[in-house]
Motif scaffolding. Structure first.
Motif, PDB file in Angstrom:
ATOM      1  N   PRO A 381       0.946  -1.422   0.246  1.00 39.06           N
ATOM      2  CA  PRO A 381       0.541  -0.110   0.280  1.00 39.06           C
ATOM      3  C   PRO A 381       1.346   1.240  -0.259  1.00 39.06           C
ATOM      4  CG  PRO A 381      -1.143  -1.619   1.420  1.00 39.06           C
ATOM      5  CD  PRO A 381       0.219  -2.475   1.054  1.00 39.06           C
ATOM      6  N   LEU A 382       2.043   0.787   0.640  1.00 38.67           N
ATOM      7  CA  LEU A 382       2.941   3.002   0.312  1.00 38.67           C
ATOM      8  C   LEU A 382       3.692   2.432  -0.338  1.00 38.67           C
ATOM      9  CD1 LEU A 382       4.594   4.475   1.524  1.00 38.67           C
ATOM     10  CD2 LEU A 382       6.716   3.323   2.662  1.00 38.67           C
ATOM     11  N   TYR A 383       3.825   1.526  -1.767  1.00 41.41           N
ATOM     12  CA  TYR A 383       4.493   1.608  -2.587  1.00 41.41           C
ATOM     13  C   TYR A 383       3.671   2.549  -3.210  1.00 41.41           C
ATOM     14  CZ  TYR A 383       6.947   0.405  -7.229  1.00 41.41           C
ATOM     15  OH  TYR A 383       8.082   1.474  -8.272  1.00 41.41           O
ATOM     16  N   GLU A 384       2.051   1.547  -3.661  1.00 39.83           N
ATOM     17  CA  GLU A 384       0.601   2.508  -4.324  1.00 39.83           C
ATOM     18  C   GLU A 384       0.179   3.701  -4.050  1.00 39.83           C
ATOM     19  OE1 GLU A 384      -2.110  -0.226  -4.027  1.00 39.83           O
ATOM     20  OE2 GLU A 384      -0.742  -2.150  -4.674  1.00 39.83           O
ATOM     21  N   ARG A 385       0.927   4.016  -2.744  1.00 45.34           N
ATOM     22  CA  ARG A 385      -0.154   5.507  -2.298  1.00 45.34           C
ATOM     23  C   ARG A 385       1.441   6.379  -3.050  1.00 45.34           C
ATOM     24  NH1 ARG A 385       1.936   8.572   1.843  1.00 45.34           N
ATOM     25  NH2 ARG A 385       2.613   7.089   2.784  1.00 45.34           N
ATOM     26  N   LEU A 386       2.361   6.305  -2.749  1.00 46.36           N
ATOM     27  CA  LEU A 386       3.409   7.381  -2.948  1.00 46.36           C
ATOM     28  C   LEU A 386       3.721   7.115  -5.041  1.00 46.36           C
ATOM     29  CD1 LEU A 386       6.290   6.589  -0.827  1.00 46.36           C
ATOM     30  CD2 LEU A 386       4.650   8.088  -0.260  1.00 46.36           C
ATOM     31  N   GLN A 387       3.624   6.402  -5.630  1.00 43.45           N
ATOM     32  CA  GLN A 387       3.435   6.437  -6.784  1.00 43.45           C
ATOM     33  C   GLN A 387       2.262   6.773  -7.791  1.00 43.45           C
ATOM     34  OE1 GLN A 387       2.449   2.245  -8.927  1.00 43.45           O
ATOM     35  NE2 GLN A 387       4.697   2.467  -9.745  1.00 43.45           N
ATOM     36  N   ARG A 388       1.309   7.359  -6.563  1.00 46.86           N
ATOM     37  CA  ARG A 388       0.126   8.196  -6.884  1.00 46.86           C
ATOM     38  C   ARG A 388       1.119   9.298  -7.024  1.00 46.86           C
ATOM     39  NH1 ARG A 388      -3.299   3.869  -4.341  1.00 46.86           N
ATOM     40  NH2 ARG A 388      -3.483   5.444  -2.900  1.00 46.86           N
ATOM     41  N   ALA A 389       1.521   9.796  -5.242  1.00 46.00           N
ATOM     42  CA  ALA A 389       1.741  10.725  -6.045  1.00 46.00           C
ATOM     43  C   ALA A 389       3.084  11.293  -6.500  1.00 46.00           C
ATOM     44  CB  ALA A 389       2.173  11.284  -3.786  1.00 46.00           C
ATOM     45  N   GLY A 390       3.844  10.397  -7.540  1.00 47.74           N
ATOM     46  CA  GLY A 390       4.618  11.171  -8.124  1.00 47.74           C
ATOM     47  C   GLY A 390       5.668  11.055  -6.958  1.00 47.74           C
ATOM     48  N   ARG A 391       5.474  10.175  -5.964  1.00 45.48           N
ATOM     49  CA  ARG A 391       6.968   9.987  -5.074  1.00 45.48           C
ATOM     50  C   ARG A 391       8.175   8.505  -5.103  1.00 45.48           C
ATOM     51  NH1 ARG A 391       4.894  11.522   0.514  1.00 45.48           N
ATOM     52  NH2 ARG A 391       6.866  11.788   1.258  1.00 45.48           N
ATOM     53  N   ILE A 392       8.087   7.803  -6.128  1.00 43.93           N
ATOM     54  CA  ILE A 392       8.335   6.815  -5.928  1.00 43.93           C
ATOM     55  C   ILE A 392       9.876   7.350  -7.301  1.00 43.93           C
ATOM     56  CG2 ILE A 392       9.285   4.940  -7.096  1.00 43.93           C
ATOM     57  CD1 ILE A 392       7.817   4.634  -4.484  1.00 43.93           C
ATOM     58  N   LEU A 393      11.322   6.906  -6.832  1.00 46.09           N
ATOM     59  CA  LEU A 393      12.474   7.232  -7.267  1.00 46.09           C
ATOM     60  C   LEU A 393      12.986   6.057  -7.994  1.00 46.09           C
ATOM     61  CD1 LEU A 393      13.256   9.958  -4.690  1.00 46.09           C
ATOM     62  CD2 LEU A 393      12.634  10.608  -6.899  1.00 46.09           C
ATOM     63  N   SER A 394      13.333   6.290  -8.470  1.00 46.94           N
ATOM     64  CA  SER A 394      14.975   5.463  -9.335  1.00 46.94           C
ATOM     65  C   SER A 394      15.441   4.725  -8.148  1.00 46.94           C
ATOM     66  CB  SER A 394      16.074   6.023 -10.031  1.00 46.94           C
ATOM     67  OG  SER A 394      16.696   5.156 -10.948  1.00 46.94           O
ATOM     68  N   ASP A 395      15.868   3.874  -7.797  1.00 46.87           N
ATOM     69  CA  ASP A 395      16.546   3.470  -6.413  1.00 46.87           C
ATOM     70  C   ASP A 395      18.485   2.814  -6.624  1.00 46.87           C
ATOM     71  OD1 ASP A 395      15.803   1.267  -7.503  1.00 46.87           O
ATOM     72  OD2 ASP A 395      14.682  -0.095  -5.717  1.00 46.87           O
TER      73      ASP A 395
END
Length: 532
Positions: A381-395
């Motif tokens: 759920p964290l990944y999906e929430r942050l992905q919707r907010a454009g907050r997932i970065l290249s790691d």
């Protein structure tokens, strides 16, 4: 039960291959972290933390007609001649091992070998591995046998990637014992065993419910006892239950524990046991007393944060069912030392958060706290929430794949602030000394202590003690804290306390110093490999 399972999965236990295959199973090395205890290895004379369960289970499920070799890269690298020997190379691992998985895949391909990848990382994110030939997603089950049939038919590399995805899981009650015979036990700090799979809770950052389900599944007590016998006979001294939550099903834990108690009573050399569990385990006094009698000495609990608002935001309200400090003290009364997981970089963090964590450490006197930057695992759920907010970065380069609400430099500096104070030698040893009084004293003494005085155990103890005295008692700059602990315990005859505390403290202090010098990771999920 076997007949019922065979009706569901006709390939289980009766698949007879037509061709002989040579299978090389490789478990990739981990990046060093607080949780891998690398700095303890030299003191103990071992090479790795604990053996991997999943790939050893696959080794046990492979047709007996096939030749099998196993390499744990945490013990030693895979050799070119082993790749040359194989018809097919099996890989497995978690997200933190992703870079090494892809490197091994490339090595196998250069040797002209077909590759198969299974495990939690590919099960959650198969898109991470576009170059692997065959993917096995999910736990062992119906498509595992289809995979074996496919390999029996053909081990040539194909242009298009092939995926096998389990629909019907093999019940844990039908799991064979992992192929422990492929291990050299004296290479490992401790053994590993699985009792259950799945967790009923839905913490925002956790991928366990998505991967393994919310309805916990368990092995039968006889299976667990049989595996413990094999680990003890192989020469293990300690065993870690790798279940993500030992009390995911409290009734099942209650059913298992009396068997563990009886097993410990009849063992000449009982094993020290440890596990992971949610903090609400403190609400089950019957389970805790049975764990004490069975020889459990450590429980890792995902405390995550001492701040109630943050726990509610991450949906970890099971930690709020009673005060956290009260839960820790309850576990200590049953002889269980608590190890605590702590997360920094939460959306709820404030400038006061580091102070709250350090206050919690002082009040709880928990000696081992793995402080980790928040990382968004795929399919959570964290990944999906942050992905919707454009907050997932290249790691691929940073410590985390999250765009924090505050500057990354601020978050990392808070991490440094916390670990610097937590693992200052005086603070570490002070917390451990408190444990010797408030926790270790509540453990049951061995019923047959003289049975443990074997030549093997004596030689091992002498070797370890000589290393402790030389590396910590003589050479270290915090040796006075070691000798204070030594004399406080030796007069009480608590030699094992000296060993346990010194070994763990040495790792924590050494790793922290490396991390503060930029040679350690702020996130246990970082893809960066940090080598000496």
């Amino acid at each position: 039960m076997l007949v019922e399972c065979s009706k569901i999965m006709p390939g289980w236990n009766n698949f007879k291959p037509r061709h002989r295959r040579r299978v090389l199973l490789v478990f990739p090395r981990y990046a060093k972290s607080f949780g891998t205890f690398d700095h303890a290895f030299a003191l103990l004379g071992v090479r790795a933390f604990m053996p991997p369960q999943g790939i050893l289970l696959i080794a046990a499920l492979l047709p007996r007609e096939w030749d099998v070799k196993f390499v744990d890269e945490n013990v030693r690298p895979v050799r070119p001649d082993e790749l040359e020997w194989a018809d097919v190379v099996f890989l497995s691992g978690m997200h933190v091992q992703r870079a090494r998985i892809n490197e091994l895949n490339q090595r196998a391909h250069r040797a002209g070998k077909l590759t198969v990848l299974g495990g939690p990382s590919v099960s959650a994110a198969p898109e991470f591995y576009p170059e692997v030939d065959v993917l096995h997603c999910g736990e062992a089950g119906d498509d595992t046998w289809k995979l074996f049939e496919h390999l029996d038919h053909n081990v040539d590399r194909q242009e298009k990637q092939k995926e096998f995805r389990t629909v019907e899981r093999l019940p844990l009650s039908e799991f064979p014992s992992p192929a422990y015979e492929l291990l050299q036990a004296d290479h490992y700090l401790m053994g590993s065993i699985q009792f259950s799979s799945g967790c009923p809770f839905t913490c925002e950052f956790c991928d366990i419910p998505g991967l393994y389900g919310r309805r916990p599944r368990t092995k039968m007590p006889a299976q667990v006892i049989g595996e413990l016998d094999r680990l003890r006979d192989a020469g293990m001294y300690s065993v870690y239950f790798v279940d993500d939550n030992f009390i995911a099903n409290p009734n099942a834990a209650l059913e298992l524990l009396p068997h563990l108690v009886e097993w410990r009573k009849r063992c000449a050399t009982p094993l020290r046991l440890a596990c992971e569990a949610t903090l609400n385990i403190s609400m089950y006094p019957q389970i805790l007393e049975l764990m004490r009698q069975a020889g459990f000495i450590t429980v890792f609990c995902g405390t995550e944060t001492p701040e109630p608002a943050a726990l509610r935001a991450m949906k970890k309200t099971q930690n709020l069912r009673r005060p956290i400090l009260e839960s820790v003290q309850t576990l200590n009364r049953y002889g269980l030392e608590v190890a605590s997981g702590i997360i920094l970089g939460l959306d709820t963090d404030t400038p006061e958060t580091p102070g709250a964590i350090l206050d919690f450490a002082r009040e709880s006197q928990i000696p081992l706290m793995t402080v980790n930057l928040l990382y968004a695992l795929p399919k959570t759920p964290l990944y999906e929430r942050l992905q919707r907010a454009g907050r997932i970065l290249s790691d691929s380069e940073g410590e985390s794949n999250i765009a924090f609400l505050e500057p990354t430099e601020t978050v990392v500096e808070r991490w440094r602030q916390v670990i610097r104070q937590l693992y200052e030698p005086a603070n570490v040893y002070a917390r451990f000394l408190t444990q010797t009084r408030n926790t270790y004293a509540n453990r049951l003494a061995p019923e047959k202590p003289l049975h443990q005085l074997t030549w093997r155990n004596l030689r091992r103890a002498i070797r370890i003690f000589s290393r402790l005295v030389w590396h910590v008692g003589v050479r270290s700059d915090y040796r006075r804290h070691f000798w204070k602990l030594f004399w406080s315990q030796i007069w009480r005859g608590q030699v094992e306390n000296i060993f346990q505390v010194t070994i763990v403290a040495h790792h924590l202090i050494s790793y922290t110093r490396e991390a503060l010098q930029g040679r350690g990771q702020a996130s246990n999920y970082s893809l960066q490999m940090v080598d000496d």
